[in-house]
Design a protein around this motif. Structure first.
Motif, PDB file in Angstrom:
ATOM      1  N   TYR A  51     -28.306  36.622  12.862  1.00  0.00           N
ATOM      2  CA  TYR A  51     -28.062  37.325  14.128  1.00  0.00           C
ATOM      3  C   TYR A  51     -26.790  37.033  14.998  1.00  0.00           C
ATOM      4  O   TYR A  51     -26.454  36.044  15.178  1.00  0.00           O
ATOM      5  CB  TYR A  51     -29.104  37.167  15.054  1.00  0.00           C
ATOM      6  CG  TYR A  51     -29.162  37.709  16.407  1.00  0.00           C
ATOM      7  CD1 TYR A  51     -29.642  39.252  16.470  1.00  0.00           C
ATOM      8  CD2 TYR A  51     -28.946  37.237  17.407  1.00  0.00           C
ATOM      9  CE1 TYR A  51     -29.639  39.884  17.784  1.00  0.00           C
ATOM     10  CE2 TYR A  51     -29.054  37.561  18.701  1.00  0.00           C
ATOM     11  CZ  TYR A  51     -29.158  39.123  19.058  1.00  0.00           C
ATOM     12  OH  TYR A  51     -29.345  39.777  20.034  1.00  0.00           O
ATOM     13  N   LEU A  52     -26.060  38.125  15.092  1.00  0.00           N
ATOM     14  CA  LEU A  52     -24.564  38.065  15.870  1.00  0.00           C
ATOM     15  C   LEU A  52     -24.706  38.923  17.028  1.00  0.00           C
ATOM     16  O   LEU A  52     -25.005  40.054  17.050  1.00  0.00           O
ATOM     17  CB  LEU A  52     -23.528  38.385  14.892  1.00  0.00           C
ATOM     18  CG  LEU A  52     -23.306  37.402  13.786  1.00  0.00           C
ATOM     19  CD1 LEU A  52     -22.014  37.793  13.075  1.00  0.00           C
ATOM     20  CD2 LEU A  52     -23.134  36.117  14.121  1.00  0.00           C
ATOM     21  N   ASN A  53     -24.703  38.343  18.429  1.00  0.00           N
ATOM     22  CA  ASN A  53     -24.449  39.038  19.395  1.00  0.00           C
ATOM     23  C   ASN A  53     -23.472  38.260  20.339  1.00  0.00           C
ATOM     24  O   ASN A  53     -23.643  37.388  20.870  1.00  0.00           O
ATOM     25  CB  ASN A  53     -25.810  39.100  20.067  1.00  0.00           C
ATOM     26  CG  ASN A  53     -25.790  39.987  21.241  1.00  0.00           C
ATOM     27  OD1 ASN A  53     -25.015  40.615  21.912  1.00  0.00           O
ATOM     28  ND2 ASN A  53     -27.091  39.872  21.795  1.00  0.00           N
ATOM     29  N   ASP A  54     -22.416  38.819  20.620  1.00  0.00           N
ATOM     30  CA  ASP A  54     -21.559  38.290  21.581  1.00  0.00           C
ATOM     31  C   ASP A  54     -21.588  39.052  23.100  1.00  0.00           C
ATOM     32  O   ASP A  54     -20.402  38.858  23.896  1.00  0.00           O
ATOM     33  CB  ASP A  54     -19.886  38.447  21.053  1.00  0.00           C
ATOM     34  CG  ASP A  54     -19.473  39.881  20.937  1.00  0.00           C
ATOM     35  OD1 ASP A  54     -20.475  40.715  21.109  1.00  0.00           O
ATOM     36  OD2 ASP A  54     -18.577  39.899  20.203  1.00  0.00           O
ATOM     37  N   PHE A 104     -37.360  34.559  20.506  1.00  0.00           N
ATOM     38  CA  PHE A 104     -36.257  35.118  21.195  1.00  0.00           C
ATOM     39  C   PHE A 104     -35.043  34.736  20.679  1.00  0.00           C
ATOM     40  O   PHE A 104     -34.583  33.734  20.438  1.00  0.00           O
ATOM     41  CB  PHE A 104     -36.444  34.850  22.705  1.00  0.00           C
ATOM     42  CG  PHE A 104     -35.304  35.177  23.540  1.00  0.00           C
ATOM     43  CD1 PHE A 104     -35.557  36.491  24.275  1.00  0.00           C
ATOM     44  CD2 PHE A 104     -34.011  34.902  23.505  1.00  0.00           C
ATOM     45  CE1 PHE A 104     -34.665  37.006  25.295  1.00  0.00           C
ATOM     46  CE2 PHE A 104     -33.243  35.352  24.507  1.00  0.00           C
ATOM     47  CZ  PHE A 104     -33.522  36.474  25.270  1.00  0.00           C
ATOM     48  N   LEU A 105     -34.272  35.761  19.998  1.00  0.00           N
ATOM     49  CA  LEU A 105     -32.924  35.674  19.103  1.00  0.00           C
ATOM     50  C   LEU A 105     -31.731  35.326  19.940  1.00  0.00           C
ATOM     51  O   LEU A 105     -31.642  35.880  21.053  1.00  0.00           O
ATOM     52  CB  LEU A 105     -32.670  36.777  18.441  1.00  0.00           C
ATOM     53  CG  LEU A 105     -33.621  37.018  17.109  1.00  0.00           C
ATOM     54  CD1 LEU A 105     -33.341  38.384  16.684  1.00  0.00           C
ATOM     55  CD2 LEU A 105     -33.542  36.056  15.969  1.00  0.00           C
ATOM     56  N   MET A 108     -19.475  45.795  21.505  1.00  0.00           N
ATOM     57  CA  MET A 108     -20.274  45.982  20.003  1.00  0.00           C
ATOM     58  C   MET A 108     -21.505  45.690  20.207  1.00  0.00           C
ATOM     59  O   MET A 108     -21.959  44.696  20.816  1.00  0.00           O
ATOM     60  CB  MET A 108     -19.197  45.188  19.179  1.00  0.00           C
ATOM     61  CG  MET A 108     -17.971  45.424  18.674  1.00  0.00           C
ATOM     62  SD  MET A 108     -17.897  46.836  17.660  1.00  0.00           S
ATOM     63  CE  MET A 108     -18.599  46.190  16.164  1.00  0.00           C
ATOM     64  N   PRO A 109     -22.383  46.397  19.601  1.00  0.00           N
ATOM     65  CA  PRO A 109     -23.825  46.148  19.501  1.00  0.00           C
ATOM     66  C   PRO A 109     -24.109  44.767  18.695  1.00  0.00           C
ATOM     67  O   PRO A 109     -23.534  44.395  17.704  1.00  0.00           O
ATOM     68  CB  PRO A 109     -24.655  47.235  18.778  1.00  0.00           C
ATOM     69  CG  PRO A 109     -23.609  47.890  17.785  1.00  0.00           C
ATOM     70  CD  PRO A 109     -22.307  47.695  18.757  1.00  0.00           C
ATOM     71  N   ALA A 110     -25.282  44.266  18.836  1.00  0.00           N
ATOM     72  CA  ALA A 110     -25.650  42.854  18.155  1.00  0.00           C
ATOM     73  C   ALA A 110     -25.802  43.493  16.658  1.00  0.00           C
ATOM     74  O   ALA A 110     -26.073  44.779  16.387  1.00  0.00           O
ATOM     75  CB  ALA A 110     -26.797  42.255  18.844  1.00  0.00           C
ATOM     76  N   LYS A 111     -25.785  42.483  15.724  1.00  0.00           N
ATOM     77  CA  LYS A 111     -26.339  43.140  14.425  1.00  0.00           C
ATOM     78  C   LYS A 111     -26.784  41.905  13.333  1.00  0.00           C
ATOM     79  O   LYS A 111     -26.958  40.833  13.959  1.00  0.00           O
ATOM     80  CB  LYS A 111     -24.669  43.429  13.645  1.00  0.00           C
ATOM     81  CG  LYS A 111     -23.694  42.219  13.527  1.00  0.00           C
ATOM     82  CD  LYS A 111     -22.485  42.761  13.104  1.00  0.00           C
ATOM     83  CE  LYS A 111     -21.258  41.680  13.103  1.00  0.00           C
ATOM     84  NZ  LYS A 111     -20.147  42.361  12.517  1.00  0.00           N
ATOM     85  N   LEU A 112     -27.325  42.326  12.323  1.00  0.00           N
ATOM     86  CA  LEU A 112     -27.999  41.388  11.544  1.00  0.00           C
ATOM     87  C   LEU A 112     -27.018  41.649  10.124  1.00  0.00           C
ATOM     88  O   LEU A 112     -26.770  42.719   9.597  1.00  0.00           O
ATOM     89  CB  LEU A 112     -29.516  41.713  11.369  1.00  0.00           C
ATOM     90  CG  LEU A 112     -30.482  41.373  12.319  1.00  0.00           C
ATOM     91  CD1 LEU A 112     -31.762  42.065  12.009  1.00  0.00           C
ATOM     92  CD2 LEU A 112     -30.565  40.044  12.506  1.00  0.00           C
TER      93      LEU A 112
END
Length: 244
Positions: free
Chosen positions: A93-96, A77-78, A1-5
């Motif tokens: 910001y969500l990125n696993d 840098f997120l 899954m791509p990162a998302k806002l």
């Protein structure tokens, strides 16, 4: 899954935005990727640059500014669960995904100093004549990221080099050995060169005008570089070429 806002206001989720583009713009005008119709939001307020599995946030000199995790921020840098605040709106910001590069790759911008032209009609100078080719910290990385997990990948692209063609650093070369190299003059024009398995790409990050490749603007989208392309960035010309 791509990162998302995840856009929310007063605790209520409004919409989710997958970060599928290298440059995601945030602002009041409808042409932005994330359009927020509120007078506290500038027409083109901010942008999120996503390269590989990592993203960084940049405020585009907005009128009211931006915050990340409660701190006024220009560039950041997120990291997973960071919260961007624009007016009354929040973007989480969500990125696993495992990181593909270290935060340090984002921390330094190679500053290209252009000499001042003697003509009074010249463009606003970006630095004093004779200033050195140097690096300067530009992106916040408040905590070190864990080392990325090695995974099978396609054969990497051959290492490339950029050679400065004008200015006080004429002839100087920089090997593009990292996944990401940021180039330019902060506050004037900055771009990111990304090394990928299928080649090198240049992406506009900061500045009112886009970098040129062989005399043509690259626009907002990433532009793939070819051997011996000539890049113009922050008043400096440089040649991109692949090492044998």
């Amino acid at each position: 899954m791509p990162a998302k806002l995840i856009l929310s206001m007063d605790g209520s989720v409004i919409k989710e935005y997958p970060l599928t583009k290298e440059r995601t713009t945030i602002g009041r005008k409808p042409h932005n990727d994330i359009a927020i119709e509120n007078l506290a939001v500038s027409s083109e307020h901010a942008a999120v640059i996503t390269i590989l599995n990592d993203s960084f946030f940049e405020d585009l000199n907005s009128t009211n500014g931006s915050m990340v995790n409660g701190t006024p921020t220009q560039k950041h840098f997120l990291q997973n669960n960071d919260v961007i605040e624009i007016g009354k709106y929040k973007l989480k910001y969500l990125n696993d995904q495992p990181t593909q590069t270290s935060a340090a790759d984002f921390e330094k911008t190679m500053v290209l100093r252009a000499p001042i032209k003697p003509s009074p009609a010249s463009v606003v100078p970006v630095a004093e004549s004779g200033a050195k080719f140097e690096s300067t910290t530009q992106y916040n990385a408040t905590a070190p990221k864990p080392a990325s997990v090695a995974a099978p990948a396609a054969a990497p692209a051959p290492v490339a080099v950029i050679q400065i063609l004008n200015g006080p650093n004429l002839g100087k070369e920089l090997e593009l050995s990292k996944n990401l190299t940021t180039l330019g003059k902060p506050g004037v024009q900055v771009a990111v060169l990304a090394r990928r398995p299928h080649g090198y790409f240049i992406t506009h990050v900061e500045g009112g005008s886009f970098p040129l490749v062989n005399g043509s603007s690259i626009g907002e989208q990433p532009h793939q570089l070819n051997d011996h392309d000539v890049i113009e960035l922050a008043g400096i010309k440089m040649e991109f070429y692949l090492k044998n």
